[in-house]
Design a protein around this motif. Sequence first.
Motif, PDB file in Angstrom:
ATOM      1  N   ILE A  79      11.922 -44.297  29.474  1.00 38.51           N
ATOM      2  CA  ILE A  79      11.011 -44.451  30.606  1.00 38.51           C
ATOM      3  C   ILE A  79      11.569 -43.851  31.897  1.00 38.51           C
ATOM      4  O   ILE A  79      10.838 -43.173  32.633  1.00 38.51           O
ATOM      5  CB  ILE A  79      10.641 -45.939  30.786  1.00 38.51           C
ATOM      6  CG1 ILE A  79       9.813 -46.407  29.576  1.00 38.51           C
ATOM      7  CG2 ILE A  79       9.878 -46.169  32.077  1.00 38.51           C
ATOM      8  CD1 ILE A  79       9.456 -47.877  29.613  1.00 38.51           C
ATOM      9  N   PRO A  80      12.851 -44.045  32.252  1.00 40.48           N
ATOM     10  CA  PRO A  80      13.362 -43.397  33.472  1.00 40.48           C
ATOM     11  C   PRO A  80      13.254 -41.875  33.424  1.00 40.48           C
ATOM     12  O   PRO A  80      12.881 -41.238  34.430  1.00 40.48           O
ATOM     13  CB  PRO A  80      14.821 -43.864  33.534  1.00 40.48           C
ATOM     14  CG  PRO A  80      14.833 -45.144  32.776  1.00 40.48           C
ATOM     15  CD  PRO A  80      13.848 -44.966  31.668  1.00 40.48           C
ATOM     16  N   MET A  81      13.573 -41.290  32.250  1.00 43.70           N
ATOM     17  CA  MET A  81      13.442 -39.841  32.133  1.00 43.70           C
ATOM     18  C   MET A  81      11.989 -39.408  32.276  1.00 43.70           C
ATOM     19  O   MET A  81      11.676 -38.405  32.936  1.00 43.70           O
ATOM     20  CB  MET A  81      13.998 -39.385  30.791  1.00 43.70           C
ATOM     21  CG  MET A  81      13.956 -37.867  30.597  1.00 43.70           C
ATOM     22  SD  MET A  81      14.665 -37.360  29.032  1.00 43.70           S
ATOM     23  CE  MET A  81      13.503 -38.134  27.899  1.00 43.70           C
ATOM     24  N   MET A  86       7.514 -37.085  35.493  1.00 46.74           N
ATOM     25  CA  MET A  86       6.236 -37.246  36.184  1.00 46.74           C
ATOM     26  C   MET A  86       6.371 -36.998  37.682  1.00 46.74           C
ATOM     27  O   MET A  86       5.489 -36.407  38.308  1.00 46.74           O
ATOM     28  CB  MET A  86       5.668 -38.637  35.909  1.00 46.74           C
ATOM     29  CG  MET A  86       5.137 -38.811  34.481  1.00 46.74           C
ATOM     30  SD  MET A  86       4.205 -40.343  34.230  1.00 46.74           S
ATOM     31  CE  MET A  86       5.508 -41.557  34.453  1.00 46.74           C
ATOM     32  N   ARG A  87       7.498 -37.469  38.254  1.00 45.59           N
ATOM     33  CA  ARG A  87       7.712 -37.180  39.682  1.00 45.59           C
ATOM     34  C   ARG A  87       7.882 -35.691  39.915  1.00 45.59           C
ATOM     35  O   ARG A  87       7.398 -35.147  40.922  1.00 45.59           O
ATOM     36  CB  ARG A  87       8.946 -37.947  40.171  1.00 45.59           C
ATOM     37  CG  ARG A  87       8.718 -39.439  40.350  1.00 45.59           C
ATOM     38  CD  ARG A  87       9.835 -40.060  41.178  1.00 45.59           C
ATOM     39  NE  ARG A  87      11.134 -39.907  40.511  1.00 45.59           N
ATOM     40  CZ  ARG A  87      11.650 -40.776  39.654  1.00 45.59           C
ATOM     41  NH1 ARG A  87      10.953 -41.866  39.330  1.00 45.59           N
ATOM     42  NH2 ARG A  87      12.823 -40.573  39.105  1.00 45.59           N
ATOM     43  N   LEU A  88       8.577 -35.019  38.989  1.00 48.20           N
ATOM     44  CA  LEU A  88       8.744 -33.571  39.114  1.00 48.20           C
ATOM     45  C   LEU A  88       7.404 -32.851  39.012  1.00 48.20           C
ATOM     46  O   LEU A  88       7.117 -31.916  39.778  1.00 48.20           O
ATOM     47  CB  LEU A  88       9.706 -33.069  38.031  1.00 48.20           C
ATOM     48  CG  LEU A  88      10.036 -31.570  38.058  1.00 48.20           C
ATOM     49  CD1 LEU A  88      10.711 -31.204  39.367  1.00 48.20           C
ATOM     50  CD2 LEU A  88      10.915 -31.208  36.873  1.00 48.20           C
ATOM     51  N   GLU A  89       6.554 -33.286  38.067  1.00 49.81           N
ATOM     52  CA  GLU A  89       5.224 -32.692  37.942  1.00 49.81           C
ATOM     53  C   GLU A  89       4.390 -32.934  39.191  1.00 49.81           C
ATOM     54  O   GLU A  89       3.681 -32.032  39.673  1.00 49.81           O
ATOM     55  CB  GLU A  89       4.513 -33.258  36.715  1.00 49.81           C
ATOM     56  CG  GLU A  89       5.082 -32.786  35.387  1.00 49.81           C
ATOM     57  CD  GLU A  89       4.328 -33.367  34.209  1.00 49.81           C
ATOM     58  OE1 GLU A  89       3.469 -34.248  34.459  1.00 49.81           O
ATOM     59  OE2 GLU A  89       4.592 -32.949  33.072  1.00 49.81           O
ATOM     60  N   THR A  90       4.484 -34.153  39.710  1.00 48.97           N
ATOM     61  CA  THR A  90       3.717 -34.461  40.924  1.00 48.97           C
ATOM     62  C   THR A  90       4.173 -33.622  42.109  1.00 48.97           C
ATOM     63  O   THR A  90       3.359 -33.078  42.870  1.00 48.97           O
ATOM     64  CB  THR A  90       3.854 -35.956  41.263  1.00 48.97           C
ATOM     65  OG1 THR A  90       3.430 -36.737  40.133  1.00 48.97           O
ATOM     66  CG2 THR A  90       3.001 -36.316  42.466  1.00 48.97           C
TER      67      THR A  90
END
Length: 254
Positions: A79-81, A86-90
Amino acid sequence: MSDQIKSLFVLIQFLMQRLAVGAFIAAAVGLTAVTAVAAFGAMPWLQFSAEFNGVPYDNAGQIVQVTLTAVAVLLCFFIPMNGRIMRLETSHRRFELGMQDIARAYVAAHGADREGLFQLSSEFDAVRERLAYLRDHPDLGDLEPALLEVAAQMSFISKELAEVYSDEKVNRARAFLTQRQQEIEAFNTRLEKAKQVCQELHHWAHEVELEESVAASQLQRLRDDLRDILPEFGHEDVARADGTIVSLTEKAAE
């Protein structure tokens, strides 16, 4: 319409990713709690019997429960990865949107610069002038001030390019090229007419030479006939070196 569908798909994907993460966490917590309580004897284990290769396993339910709990707990370590991804995609999506907005604002500022709307020369005043123009632009009112500032700075950096390719110079160059193209077309038209005239003259000269050759041949035949006939009538012809008759003398009567 396609942009709206794309935005809706991105929103659904975002919600499903968050829902999947929540489901994994809830499953891991629930299975861990149930397994821990069953291990202390406070509640029964999952019970069912299974048989493999003729060997019965009465504790198959307990094995399956412990295995599912372990798998759920191990999945939680991803989940952390997944959150970082997801943060990188955002952030990448925001960066993409920001770059598109900056490019849109830069195109507007650069177009105004090519039209010669900006007159200030110093960097601070020129950037401020461009920033004020972008803020008052009807299509760019929803953009953030930071994006407009970046676009104004980019426009100032490329002001020499805007001066070289200003609308006035580009229109003058296009008018010059259009005039040259028209001159070339007119020259090609005159050249085609000259070729036709040359071909006609060449054909005419060939016909004249042919007629002259026929006339000379007929004249030579006439001379030959006269040369054979005149002595019979008592005349002689006196000819030049080129064969033309210059005079006739009557022979003495016998």
